[in-house]
Design a protein around this motif. Structure first.
Motif, short mmCIF file in Angstrom:
data_model
loop_
_atom_site.label_atom_id
_atom_site.label_comp_id
_atom_site.label_asym_id
_atom_site.label_seq_id
_atom_site.Cartn_x
_atom_site.Cartn_y
_atom_site.Cartn_z
N LEU A 1 0.37 -1.01 -0.35
CA LEU A 1 0.32 -0.10 -0.21
C LEU A 1 1.20 1.30 0.34
O LEU A 1 0.63 2.15 -0.69
N ILE A 2 2.28 1.06 0.62
CA ILE A 2 3.29 2.55 0.97
C ILE A 2 4.59 2.31 -0.38
O ILE A 2 4.51 1.57 -0.99
N ALA A 3 3.35 3.44 -0.70
CA ALA A 3 4.42 4.30 -2.53
C ALA A 3 6.26 4.62 -2.21
O ALA A 3 6.45 4.93 -0.90
N GLU A 4 6.73 4.59 -2.85
CA GLU A 4 8.29 4.91 -2.68
C GLU A 4 8.18 6.48 -2.94
O GLU A 4 9.28 7.19 -2.64
N ALA A 5 7.38 6.96 -3.85
CA ALA A 5 7.13 8.90 -4.13
C ALA A 5 5.87 9.50 -3.22
O ALA A 5 4.59 8.38 -3.05
N SER A 6 5.97 9.92 -3.29
CA SER A 6 5.21 11.06 -2.74
C SER A 6 4.06 11.15 -4.07
O SER A 6 4.57 11.97 -4.86
N GLY A 7 2.97 11.39 -3.55
CA GLY A 7 1.57 11.54 -4.10
C GLY A 7 1.37 9.54 -5.23
O GLY A 7 0.46 9.91 -5.53
N GLN A 8 2.33 8.42 -4.88
CA GLN A 8 1.60 7.70 -5.20
C GLN A 8 1.10 6.32 -4.78
O GLN A 8 1.07 5.46 -5.07
N THR A 9 0.82 7.01 -3.07
CA THR A 9 0.71 6.08 -1.92
C THR A 9 -0.79 6.35 -2.26
O THR A 9 -1.22 5.26 -2.25
N ALA A 10 -1.94 7.04 -2.26
CA ALA A 10 -3.13 6.72 -2.58
C ALA A 10 -3.49 6.24 -3.46
O ALA A 10 -4.01 5.19 -3.32
N PRO A 11 -3.27 5.99 -4.88
CA PRO A 11 -3.58 5.06 -5.87
C PRO A 11 -3.43 3.77 -5.53
O PRO A 11 -4.23 2.43 -5.94
N LYS A 12 -2.15 3.59 -4.54
CA LYS A 12 -2.30 2.07 -4.83
C LYS A 12 -3.31 1.66 -3.60
O LYS A 12 -3.79 0.91 -3.48
N VAL A 13 -3.73 2.25 -2.71
CA VAL A 13 -4.63 1.88 -1.97
C VAL A 13 -5.59 1.48 -2.41
O VAL A 13 -6.87 0.97 -1.95
N LYS A 14 -6.16 2.73 -3.44
CA LYS A 14 -7.98 2.97 -3.84
C LYS A 14 -7.37 1.93 -4.66
O LYS A 14 -8.41 1.30 -4.69
N LYS A 15 -6.68 1.45 -4.92
CA LYS A 15 -6.48 0.40 -6.12
C LYS A 15 -7.33 -1.27 -5.85
O LYS A 15 -7.10 -1.93 -5.63
N ALA A 16 -5.85 -0.82 -4.27
CA ALA A 16 -6.63 -2.46 -2.71
C ALA A 16 -7.76 -2.40 -3.04
O ALA A 16 -8.66 -3.66 -3.07
N VAL A 17 -8.47 -1.19 -2.15
CA VAL A 17 -9.74 -1.56 -2.17
C VAL A 17 -11.03 -1.82 -3.32
O VAL A 17 -11.16 -2.59 -3.49
N GLN A 18 -10.41 -1.17 -4.70
CA GLN A 18 -11.02 -1.73 -6.20
C GLN A 18 -11.36 -3.27 -5.67
O GLN A 18 -11.73 -4.29 -6.31
N ASP A 19 -10.06 -3.34 -6.34
CA ASP A 19 -9.70 -5.12 -6.29
C ASP A 19 -10.55 -6.05 -5.48
O ASP A 19 -10.44 -7.12 -5.31
#
Length: 146
Positions: free
Chosen positions: A13-31
């Protein structure tokens, strides 16, 4: 749609760069829509108040839980004390969680009983030699621990 249970951890869920974490969390929820999102060691999402990526993940997760609460079950798993701190880190978190379940650790005796029952159900057994070896290596409880 989705999978019955989607298991994730901080690394997912946590990205390596700023602004990339929210999309990862959203994708996990969507999946996980139509099923369960299981976040193991959820307290690790936000390590402390300085953890900006963790804060972004938690804020996004709260929003996604709010927006998709009818379509996904979110299970936050972790050790009791750490989860308490984690849930208190964001003022809105506790109000969005329907209920809390505490599972106590199994005793050594209970673990042995579970193992014995499982072996019995599978028509398997432990011969004395491997059992003795396992005890010598600290892999099984001694009779004093039972």
């Amino acid at each position: 749609r989705g999978v019955a249970v989607k298991e994730v951890t901080r690394a997912d869920l946590i990205a390596e760069a700023s602004g990339q974490t929210a999309p990862k969390v959203k994708k996990a929820v969507q999946d996980a829509l139509g099923g369960v999102l299981f976040i193991d060691e959820a307290y690790a999402l936000c390590k402390d108040h300085k953890d900006e990526f963790g804060k972004e993940a938690v804020d996004t997760l709260i929003k996604e839980m709010e927006d998709n609460g009818q379509n996904v079950i979110v299970i936050l798993a972790g050790y009791h004390a750490e989860m308490g701190k984690f849930l208190n880190a964001n003022p809105g978190f506790r109000s969005r969680i329907a209920f809390n379940l505490d599972f106590h650790d199994y005793s050594c005796e209970e673990l042995v009983q579970i193992g014995e029952r499982t072996l019995e159900e599978r028509r398997m057994y432990i011969t004395p030699q491997p059992e003795s070896l396992a005890k010598d290596r600290g892999l099984l409880c001694s009779s004093e621990e039972r």
